[in-house]
Design a protein around this motif. Structure first.
Motif, mmCIF file in Angstrom:
data_model
loop_
_atom_site.group_PDB
_atom_site.id
_atom_site.type_symbol
_atom_site.label_atom_id
_atom_site.label_comp_id
_atom_site.label_asym_id
_atom_site.label_seq_id
_atom_site.Cartn_x
_atom_site.Cartn_y
_atom_site.Cartn_z
ATOM 1 N N ILE A 134 -30.286 59.704 -12.109
ATOM 2 C CA ILE A 134 -31.668 59.259 -12.344
ATOM 3 C C ILE A 134 -32.223 58.558 -11.103
ATOM 4 C CG2 ILE A 134 -33.159 57.809 -13.766
ATOM 5 C CD1 ILE A 134 -31.257 58.311 -16.099
ATOM 6 N N VAL A 135 -31.527 57.518 -10.640
ATOM 7 C CA VAL A 135 -31.944 56.846 -9.404
ATOM 8 C C VAL A 135 -31.758 57.786 -8.215
ATOM 9 C CG1 VAL A 135 -31.527 54.861 -7.882
ATOM 10 C CG2 VAL A 135 -31.373 54.585 -10.368
ATOM 11 N N ARG A 136 -30.706 58.602 -8.263
ATOM 12 C CA ARG A 136 -30.406 59.618 -7.252
ATOM 13 C C ARG A 136 -30.318 59.018 -5.843
ATOM 14 N NH1 ARG A 136 -30.617 64.773 -8.753
ATOM 15 N NH2 ARG A 136 -31.241 65.529 -6.704
ATOM 16 N N ILE A 137 -29.333 58.155 -5.686
ATOM 17 C CA ILE A 137 -29.054 57.553 -4.389
ATOM 18 C C ILE A 137 -28.774 58.653 -3.368
ATOM 19 C CG2 ILE A 137 -27.388 56.099 -3.151
ATOM 20 C CD1 ILE A 137 -27.161 54.452 -5.700
ATOM 21 N N ARG A 138 -29.258 58.465 -2.144
ATOM 22 C CA ARG A 138 -29.268 59.535 -1.144
ATOM 23 C C ARG A 138 -27.897 60.158 -0.906
ATOM 24 N NH1 ARG A 138 -28.617 59.841 4.467
ATOM 25 N NH2 ARG A 138 -29.795 61.534 5.437
ATOM 26 N N ARG A 139 -26.864 59.327 -0.798
ATOM 27 C CA ARG A 139 -25.550 59.890 -0.484
ATOM 28 C C ARG A 139 -24.974 60.693 -1.638
ATOM 29 N NH1 ARG A 139 -21.395 56.043 -2.183
ATOM 30 N NH2 ARG A 139 -22.322 54.055 -2.756
ATOM 31 N N PHE A 140 -25.560 60.564 -2.844
ATOM 32 C CA PHE A 140 -25.113 61.361 -3.978
ATOM 33 C C PHE A 140 -25.937 62.637 -4.157
ATOM 34 C CE2 PHE A 140 -23.743 57.079 -5.850
ATOM 35 C CZ PHE A 140 -22.474 57.195 -5.308
ATOM 36 N N THR A 141 -27.028 62.758 -3.399
ATOM 37 C CA THR A 141 -27.862 63.957 -3.504
ATOM 38 C C THR A 141 -27.683 64.876 -2.300
ATOM 39 O OG1 THR A 141 -29.742 62.804 -2.475
ATOM 40 C CG2 THR A 141 -29.594 62.732 -4.870
ATOM 41 N N SER A 142 -26.808 64.504 -1.378
ATOM 42 C CA SER A 142 -26.571 65.314 -0.184
ATOM 43 C C SER A 142 -26.074 66.712 -0.554
ATOM 44 C CB SER A 142 -25.536 64.618 0.706
ATOM 45 O OG SER A 142 -25.067 65.486 1.703
ATOM 46 N N LYS A 143 -26.415 67.671 0.274
ATOM 47 C CA LYS A 143 -25.979 69.053 0.033
ATOM 48 C C LYS A 143 -24.455 69.198 0.150
ATOM 49 C CE LYS A 143 -26.806 70.510 4.828
ATOM 50 N NZ LYS A 143 -27.571 71.444 5.687
ATOM 51 N N ASP A 144 -23.777 68.183 0.725
ATOM 52 C CA ASP A 144 -22.306 68.196 0.750
ATOM 53 C C ASP A 144 -21.732 68.380 -0.654
ATOM 54 O OD1 ASP A 144 -22.671 67.533 3.363
ATOM 55 O OD2 ASP A 144 -21.819 65.527 3.222
ATOM 56 N N LEU A 145 -22.456 67.836 -1.652
ATOM 57 C CA LEU A 145 -21.937 67.789 -3.015
ATOM 58 C C LEU A 145 -22.480 68.909 -3.893
ATOM 59 C CD1 LEU A 145 -22.096 63.928 -3.690
ATOM 60 C CD2 LEU A 145 -20.153 65.282 -2.912
ATOM 61 N N ASP A 146 -23.217 69.840 -3.321
ATOM 62 C CA ASP A 146 -23.775 70.927 -4.121
ATOM 63 C C ASP A 146 -22.659 71.685 -4.840
ATOM 64 O OD1 ASP A 146 -26.277 70.244 -3.321
ATOM 65 O OD2 ASP A 146 -26.574 71.916 -1.935
ATOM 66 N N GLY A 147 -22.923 72.019 -6.100
ATOM 67 C CA GLY A 147 -21.946 72.781 -6.865
ATOM 68 C C GLY A 147 -20.922 71.910 -7.560
ATOM 69 N N TRP A 148 -19.663 72.329 -7.474
ATOM 70 C CA TRP A 148 -18.582 71.663 -8.197
ATOM 71 C C TRP A 148 -18.431 70.174 -7.897
ATOM 72 C CZ3 TRP A 148 -15.513 71.267 -12.075
ATOM 73 C CH2 TRP A 148 -14.345 70.510 -11.977
ATOM 74 N N PRO A 149 -18.487 69.720 -6.619
ATOM 75 C CA PRO A 149 -18.254 68.284 -6.370
ATOM 76 C C PRO A 149 -19.208 67.366 -7.138
ATOM 77 C CG PRO A 149 -18.101 69.506 -4.326
ATOM 78 C CD PRO A 149 -18.615 70.468 -5.353
ATOM 79 N N ARG A 150 -20.480 67.753 -7.254
ATOM 80 C CA ARG A 150 -21.419 66.898 -7.985
ATOM 81 C C ARG A 150 -21.084 66.894 -9.473
ATOM 82 N NH1 ARG A 150 -25.620 68.495 -5.731
ATOM 83 N NH2 ARG A 150 -25.862 66.719 -4.341
ATOM 84 N N SER A 151 -20.754 68.057 -10.021
ATOM 85 C CA SER A 151 -20.390 68.140 -11.437
ATOM 86 C C SER A 151 -19.101 67.370 -11.702
ATOM 87 C CB SER A 151 -20.213 69.602 -11.844
ATOM 88 O OG SER A 151 -21.411 70.330 -11.644
ATOM 89 N N ASP A 152 -18.161 67.450 -10.781
ATOM 90 C CA ASP A 152 -16.873 66.778 -10.915
ATOM 91 C C ASP A 152 -17.062 65.288 -11.172
ATOM 92 O OD1 ASP A 152 -14.131 66.109 -10.718
ATOM 93 O OD2 ASP A 152 -14.303 65.832 -8.553
ATOM 94 N N ALA A 153 -17.916 64.654 -10.383
ATOM 95 C CA ALA A 153 -18.150 63.212 -10.532
ATOM 96 C C ALA A 153 -18.716 62.894 -11.911
ATOM 97 C CB ALA A 153 -19.087 62.725 -9.435
ATOM 98 N N ASN A 154 -19.668 63.703 -12.371
ATOM 99 C CA ASN A 154 -20.271 63.460 -13.683
ATOM 100 C C ASN A 154 -19.273 63.702 -14.805
ATOM 101 O OD1 ASN A 154 -22.886 62.716 -12.814
ATOM 102 N ND2 ASN A 154 -23.454 64.855 -12.551
ATOM 103 N N TYR A 155 -18.461 64.743 -14.686
ATOM 104 C CA TYR A 155 -17.462 65.028 -15.716
ATOM 105 C C TYR A 155 -16.507 63.851 -15.881
ATOM 106 C CZ TYR A 155 -18.847 69.976 -15.394
ATOM 107 O OH TYR A 155 -19.535 71.151 -15.410
ATOM 108 N N ILE A 156 -16.086 63.281 -14.761
ATOM 109 C CA ILE A 156 -15.128 62.170 -14.821
ATOM 110 C C ILE A 156 -15.752 60.959 -15.505
ATOM 111 C CG2 ILE A 156 -13.903 60.464 -13.415
ATOM 112 C CD1 ILE A 156 -12.424 63.033 -13.532
ATOM 113 N N LEU A 157 -16.980 60.623 -15.143
ATOM 114 C CA LEU A 157 -17.641 59.455 -15.738
ATOM 115 C C LEU A 157 -17.840 59.646 -17.238
ATOM 116 C CD1 LEU A 157 -20.283 58.753 -12.950
ATOM 117 C CD2 LEU A 157 -18.284 57.351 -13.494
ATOM 118 N N ILE A 158 -18.265 60.844 -17.632
ATOM 119 C CA ILE A 158 -18.458 61.124 -19.061
ATOM 120 C C ILE A 158 -17.122 61.076 -19.793
ATOM 121 C CG2 ILE A 158 -19.136 62.903 -20.714
ATOM 122 C CD1 ILE A 158 -21.248 63.781 -18.608
#
Length: 438
Positions: A134-158
């Motif tokens: 929601i806040v979408r801090i810049r280092r979490f929206t970087s294209k480095d995390l496109d795809g699986w890495p971004r989902s991975d972080a959310n899956y772990i938190l959930i």
């Protein structure tokens, strides 16, 4: 019925531990694809790093609020899972709250502490989900995390929120069944717990059979979730939960500004300047720098597998800040991906078969490497003692010294150093001429 549950639990536990052990050995093998490097000096300082950096998360507290929230998640998840020992024993032996009678009031105190931590984990994970999505801090929206890495972080938190919620619901239904004197539960006689008691009004209207089903369902889902998470770890950035400790221990203790020189190169320069020192059987260096993961050290690959993908390194990188392609986080992710690819190659072929790929060029580009200023900001910021710069320097040595691949400006400087022993294009005999004008 009870013996069937015990057998099913033993099978679940055995399969989970087998699968985790198999993957853990594969990762260990992949790390040792790298070159040998002896890191055994100053053990006292190394254990100090483990306590402060890995266990105490010292660097996380540079941002106090984030550091505290992360500590809740870390401490809560690790400490609460001490309770897993009781669950495992209950599952194997067919008992219920095995330690309750043995520990007495201490047991109630411990479960109360676990429940407080579980609640804090839920709050912290919710905050982190908001920051990422929601806040979408810049280092979490970087294209480095496109795809699986971004989902991975959310899956772990959930997953952590779900596991902690199951733990609290299990305790709430369990203590209600104790209050009602239901067989198998009443003997524990633990009394209500500090957080789960507030869930009891939602469960109280249910009959004993339904309540018992909910308690057993939460118990099974909780332990199955933990065992699933255990096997998810080796495929996730959250492997740092385990590897942060050895990585902190084997962290290089030299000042960050000190670069590791190649003795073979130093000797070549020395022999060029003083040929009389060169031994008669002196052989030229076999290779300069690194082209693939096999040319890096095992510590470089341990760094890659320890990466949390938090992006603090890239956020602090001046090259990244100014829009250049370099991202130290991506360097580590690419190195780990290539190590996994090489490891899978070895698993299939029993040895590495050339696949026509390499870490340099296929994963990490020349443009990324040239953008690095070697400022060590990435090394300074990493909370788990990772050194992206060491990998960058070794790949850049390969580019310059093996492939003669350098910008024209660098080549001019190299030529001047070779011919004039200085970056400037004038004779060493003329260096002091500027003093004559004073």
């Amino acid at each position: 019925m009870e013996i069937i549950q015990q057998v099913l639990f033993a099978l679940l536990l055995g399969v989970a531990l087998f699968l985790f052990s198999r993957k853990a050995f594969q990762i260990r093998r992949n790390i040792h694809i790298g070159l040998d490097e002896e890191i055994t000096d100053n053990p006292a300082q190394r254990w100090n790093n483990v306590l402060l950096l890995a266990l105490g998360q010292k660097k996380m507290f540079r941002n106090p609020l984030v550091g505290i929230l992360h500590f809740f998640v870390y401490a809560g998840f690790i400490i609460i899972n001490i309770e897993v020992l009781e669950i495992v024993l209950d599952g194997i032996l067919g008992t219920h709250r095995l330690f309750a009678g043995f520990l007495g009031g201490l047991y109630t105190f411990l479960i109360n502490a676990f429940e407080i931590l579980a609640f804090l984990v839920i709050v912290a994970c919710a905050v982190f989900l908001v920051r990422r999505n929601i806040v979408r801090i810049r280092r979490f929206t970087s294209k480095d995390l496109d795809g699986w890495p971004r989902s991975d972080a959310n899956y772990i938190l959930i997953t952590e929120i779900v596991l902690m919620s199951l733990f609290l619901t299990m305790n709430a239904s369990d203590t209600l069944l104790q209050d009602r004197g239901v067989e198998h539960y009443a003997a524990a006689n633990t009394g209500n717990f500090v957080i789960s008691q507030y869930l009891q009004p939602w469960l109280d209207p249910l009959n004993n059979a339904t309540l018992g089903f909910i308690e057993r369902l939460c118990w099974w889902l909780h332990i199955a979730g933990i065992l699933t998470f255990l096997n998810y770890l080796p495929y996730s950035k959250h492997l740092h939960i385990i590897l942060a400790f050895p990585n902190a221990y084997y962290n290089r203790l030299e000042p960050m500004g000190k670069m590791e020189n190649m003795p073979a190169v130093q000797n070549e320069v020395l022999y060029a300047m003083q040929p009389e020192l060169a031994p008669a059987d002196a052989a030229p260096p076999a290779k300069f720098g690194a082209k693939d993961v096999m040319d890096l050290s095992w510590k470089n690959l341990l760094d890659a597998y320890s990466c949390t993908e938090c992006g603090r390194c890239s956020a602090a990188c001046p090259a990244n800040m100014t829009g250049k392609k370099l991202s130290p986080r991506k360097i580590m992710m690419d190195t780990r991906d290539r190590a996994e690819e090489v490891g899978n190659n070895i698993s299939i072929n029993k040895e590495f078969k050339d696949d026509g790929k390499s870490l340099l060029h296929d994963y990490i580009t020349t443009e990324e490497l040239r953008a690095c200023t070697t400022c060590n900001a990435c090394v300074q910021e990493c909370p788990v003692s990772i050194n992206p710069l060491d990998i960058i320097l070794q790949l850049r040595r390969q580019l310059v010294m093996e492939e003669s691949n350098a910008p024209q400006e660098w080549n001019v400087m190299f030529s001047n150093v070779e011919n004039n022993f200085a970056p400037w294009k004038f004779s060493p005999d003329d260096r002091d001429k500027w003093t004559e004008a004073v």
